[in-house]
Design a protein around this motif. Structure first.
Motif, PDB file in Angstrom:
ATOM      1  N   ASN A  24      38.630  52.623  47.674  1.00 19.67           N
ATOM      2  CA  ASN A  24      39.833  52.973  47.968  1.00 19.67           C
ATOM      3  C   ASN A  24      40.685  52.580  46.625  1.00 19.67           C
ATOM      4  OD1 ASN A  24      40.146  50.117  48.195  1.00 19.67           O
ATOM      5  ND2 ASN A  24      39.239  50.431  50.203  1.00 19.67           N
ATOM      6  N   ARG A  25      41.879  52.874  46.924  1.00 21.25           N
ATOM      7  CA  ARG A  25      42.721  52.235  45.713  1.00 21.25           C
ATOM      8  C   ARG A  25      42.967  50.735  45.554  1.00 21.25           C
ATOM      9  NH1 ARG A  25      47.680  56.248  47.622  1.00 21.25           N
ATOM     10  NH2 ARG A  25      46.837  58.416  46.878  1.00 21.25           N
ATOM     11  N   SER A  26      42.902  50.196  46.616  1.00 24.61           N
ATOM     12  CA  SER A  26      42.978  48.626  46.687  1.00 24.61           C
ATOM     13  C   SER A  26      41.727  47.895  45.875  1.00 24.61           C
ATOM     14  CB  SER A  26      42.916  48.018  48.081  1.00 24.61           C
ATOM     15  OG  SER A  26      44.307  48.453  48.741  1.00 24.61           O
ATOM     16  N   GLN A  27      40.827  48.808  45.981  1.00 21.10           N
ATOM     17  CA  GLN A  27      39.546  48.027  45.457  1.00 21.10           C
ATOM     18  C   GLN A  27      39.593  48.491  43.807  1.00 21.10           C
ATOM     19  OE1 GLN A  27      35.756  49.789  46.296  1.00 21.10           O
ATOM     20  NE2 GLN A  27      34.414  48.189  45.887  1.00 21.10           N
ATOM     21  N   ALA A  28      40.158  49.549  43.557  1.00 21.45           N
ATOM     22  CA  ALA A  28      40.359  49.844  42.139  1.00 21.45           C
ATOM     23  C   ALA A  28      41.347  49.023  41.395  1.00 21.45           C
ATOM     24  CB  ALA A  28      40.804  51.398  41.846  1.00 21.45           C
ATOM     25  N   ILE A  29      42.545  48.765  42.275  1.00 25.51           N
ATOM     26  CA  ILE A  29      43.292  47.812  41.556  1.00 25.51           C
ATOM     27  C   ILE A  29      43.034  46.547  41.487  1.00 25.51           C
ATOM     28  CG2 ILE A  29      45.776  46.889  42.245  1.00 25.51           C
ATOM     29  CD1 ILE A  29      46.608  49.544  43.450  1.00 25.51           C
ATOM     30  N   ARG A  30      42.290  46.088  42.361  1.00 28.81           N
ATOM     31  CA  ARG A  30      41.686  44.453  42.315  1.00 28.81           C
ATOM     32  C   ARG A  30      40.651  44.512  40.974  1.00 28.81           C
ATOM     33  NH1 ARG A  30      41.165  44.946  48.011  1.00 28.81           N
ATOM     34  NH2 ARG A  30      39.110  45.761  47.892  1.00 28.81           N
ATOM     35  N   PHE A  31      40.014  45.500  40.932  1.00 32.75           N
ATOM     36  CA  PHE A  31      39.068  45.427  39.797  1.00 32.75           C
ATOM     37  C   PHE A  31      39.878  45.323  38.387  1.00 32.75           C
ATOM     38  CE2 PHE A  31      36.984  47.894  36.283  1.00 32.75           C
ATOM     39  CZ  PHE A  31      35.798  47.361  36.038  1.00 32.75           C
ATOM     40  N   LEU A  32      40.810  46.305  38.256  1.00 30.06           N
ATOM     41  CA  LEU A  32      41.709  46.291  37.024  1.00 30.06           C
ATOM     42  C   LEU A  32      42.438  45.141  36.786  1.00 30.06           C
ATOM     43  CD1 LEU A  32      43.075  49.943  37.720  1.00 30.06           C
ATOM     44  CD2 LEU A  32      41.326  49.140  35.776  1.00 30.06           C
ATOM     45  N   VAL A  33      42.697  44.409  37.833  1.00 25.49           N
ATOM     46  CA  VAL A  33      43.593  43.095  37.716  1.00 25.49           C
ATOM     47  C   VAL A  33      42.657  42.046  37.332  1.00 25.49           C
ATOM     48  CG1 VAL A  33      45.061  41.355  38.930  1.00 25.49           C
ATOM     49  CG2 VAL A  33      45.499  43.708  39.327  1.00 25.49           C
ATOM     50  N   LYS A  50      42.297  38.909  28.984  1.00 27.13           N
ATOM     51  CA  LYS A  50      43.240  37.888  28.569  1.00 27.13           C
ATOM     52  C   LYS A  50      42.630  36.528  28.363  1.00 27.13           C
ATOM     53  CE  LYS A  50      47.670  35.609  30.035  1.00 27.13           C
ATOM     54  NZ  LYS A  50      48.571  35.645  31.111  1.00 27.13           N
ATOM     55  N   LYS A  51      41.748  35.984  29.181  1.00 27.79           N
ATOM     56  CA  LYS A  51      40.936  35.001  28.800  1.00 27.79           C
ATOM     57  C   LYS A  51      40.187  34.903  27.463  1.00 27.79           C
ATOM     58  CE  LYS A  51      38.891  31.590  31.561  1.00 27.79           C
ATOM     59  NZ  LYS A  51      38.455  31.063  32.969  1.00 27.79           N
ATOM     60  N   TRP A  52      39.537  36.278  27.225  1.00 27.36           N
ATOM     61  CA  TRP A  52      39.097  36.223  26.040  1.00 27.36           C
ATOM     62  C   TRP A  52      39.827  36.056  24.954  1.00 27.36           C
ATOM     63  CZ3 TRP A  52      36.584  41.895  27.101  1.00 27.36           C
ATOM     64  CH2 TRP A  52      35.922  41.662  28.223  1.00 27.36           C
ATOM     65  N   GLN A  53      41.076  36.380  25.050  1.00 26.53           N
ATOM     66  CA  GLN A  53      42.234  36.372  23.817  1.00 26.53           C
ATOM     67  C   GLN A  53      42.517  35.199  23.486  1.00 26.53           C
ATOM     68  OE1 GLN A  53      45.063  39.312  25.216  1.00 26.53           O
ATOM     69  NE2 GLN A  53      43.983  40.751  24.564  1.00 26.53           N
ATOM     70  N   CYS A  54      42.416  34.260  24.617  1.00 26.49           N
ATOM     71  CA  CYS A  54      42.587  32.799  24.598  1.00 26.49           C
ATOM     72  C   CYS A  54      41.607  32.059  24.122  1.00 26.49           C
ATOM     73  CB  CYS A  54      43.212  32.319  25.953  1.00 26.49           C
ATOM     74  SG  CYS A  54      44.716  32.975  26.702  1.00 26.49           S
ATOM     75  N   ASP A  55      40.375  32.686  23.698  1.00 25.76           N
ATOM     76  CA  ASP A  55      39.258  31.825  23.234  1.00 25.76           C
ATOM     77  C   ASP A  55      38.568  30.580  24.001  1.00 25.76           C
ATOM     78  OD1 ASP A  55      39.061  33.401  21.049  1.00 25.76           O
ATOM     79  OD2 ASP A  55      40.477  32.222  19.924  1.00 25.76           O
ATOM     80  N   ASN A  56      38.813  30.883  25.383  1.00 24.79           N
ATOM     81  CA  ASN A  56      38.232  30.225  26.345  1.00 24.79           C
ATOM     82  C   ASN A  56      36.548  30.569  26.214  1.00 24.79           C
ATOM     83  OD1 ASN A  56      40.504  28.994  27.163  1.00 24.79           O
ATOM     84  ND2 ASN A  56      40.899  30.822  28.800  1.00 24.79           N
ATOM     85  N   ILE A  57      35.988  29.574  27.260  1.00 25.49           N
ATOM     86  CA  ILE A  57      34.449  29.814  27.097  1.00 25.49           C
ATOM     87  C   ILE A  57      34.142  31.162  28.135  1.00 25.49           C
ATOM     88  CG2 ILE A  57      32.403  28.536  27.981  1.00 25.49           C
ATOM     89  CD1 ILE A  57      33.650  27.415  25.160  1.00 25.49           C
ATOM     90  N   VAL A  58      33.357  31.829  27.742  1.00 31.35           N
ATOM     91  CA  VAL A  58      32.946  33.202  28.310  1.00 31.35           C
ATOM     92  C   VAL A  58      31.570  33.227  28.288  1.00 31.35           C
ATOM     93  CG1 VAL A  58      35.086  34.257  28.140  1.00 31.35           C
ATOM     94  CG2 VAL A  58      33.442  34.791  26.447  1.00 31.35           C
ATOM     95  N   ALA A  59      30.689  33.875  29.308  1.00 27.59           N
ATOM     96  CA  ALA A  59      29.498  34.339  29.184  1.00 27.59           C
ATOM     97  C   ALA A  59      29.399  35.840  29.016  1.00 27.59           C
ATOM     98  CB  ALA A  59      28.700  33.695  30.305  1.00 27.59           C
ATOM     99  N   GLY A  60      28.271  36.303  28.483  1.00 31.02           N
ATOM    100  CA  GLY A  60      28.053  37.831  28.221  1.00 31.02           C
ATOM    101  C   GLY A  60      26.841  38.135  28.002  1.00 31.02           C
ATOM    102  N   ALA A  61      26.832  39.623  27.429  1.00 24.97           N
ATOM    103  CA  ALA A  61      25.617  40.176  26.957  1.00 24.97           C
ATOM    104  C   ALA A  61      26.031  41.090  25.935  1.00 24.97           C
ATOM    105  CB  ALA A  61      24.901  40.968  28.169  1.00 24.97           C
ATOM    106  N   ILE A  62      25.150  41.070  24.950  1.00 25.69           N
ATOM    107  CA  ILE A  62      25.076  42.041  23.906  1.00 25.69           C
ATOM    108  C   ILE A  62      24.013  43.150  23.985  1.00 25.69           C
ATOM    109  CG2 ILE A  62      25.425  42.432  21.167  1.00 25.69           C
ATOM    110  CD1 ILE A  62      26.472  39.530  21.106  1.00 25.69           C
ATOM    111  N   THR A  63      24.155  44.263  24.123  1.00 20.17           N
ATOM    112  CA  THR A  63      23.241  45.355  24.238  1.00 20.17           C
ATOM    113  C   THR A  63      23.230  46.127  22.875  1.00 20.17           C
ATOM    114  OG1 THR A  63      24.898  47.024  25.167  1.00 20.17           O
ATOM    115  CG2 THR A  63      23.503  45.524  26.739  1.00 20.17           C
TER     116      THR A  63
END
Length: 133
Positions: A29-38, A45-58
């Motif tokens: 539904n739309r709510s699920q999409a809006i939650r995902f986008l937020v 935004k957290k990435w731009q603040c240079d906080n600690i993040v985890a991830g994967a490079i493929t």
């Protein structure tokens, strides 16, 4: 976690785009999409603040070209403070998929990702990051 309902007003064109997004991404539904986008916006935004993040490079590349593999290993060693592990999979007779698990300041992960993806012979590369809390 309790859910709060609220109303959202969108012009017709934006609503149509939201509905297409819901359908293209198989949201229920739309709510699920809006939650995902937020949530996605908050993570970025957290990435731009240079906080600690985890991830994967493929990375996808031809594993017969030894210089590619060697250069990738050199870069991963150079950034060993953020590289958690690396996995290598054969996709077909010539190509492989390498997944590099990473954790650290977002700018460092982006820097490493850009260098890995720029290695001559890399067919495709992508960095995906997620917040760490």
């Amino acid at each position: 976690m309790p859910v709060t309902r609220f109303g959202v007003s969108l012009d017709e064109e934006l609503l149509k785009a939201l509905d297409e997004y819901v359908q293209e991404n198989a949201f229920s539904n739309r709510s699920q999409a809006i939650r995902f986008l937020v949530e996605k916006n908050l993570v970025e935004k957290k990435w731009q603040c240079d906080n600690i993040v985890a991830g994967a490079i493929t990375l996808v590349y031809n594993f017969h070209k030894k210089e590619i593999r060697s250069r990738l290993m050199d870069l991963q060693n150079e950034y060993q403070e953020v590289v958690l592990s690396s996995q290598f999979y054969h996709i077909n007779q010539e190509n492989c998929l390498e997944i590099v698990a990473v954790k650290g300041p977002s700018f460092k992960l982006t820097e490493l990702s850009d260098k890995l993806i720029a290695v001559k012979g890399i067919q495709h590369g992508k960095l995906i990051m997620s917040k760490v809390e």
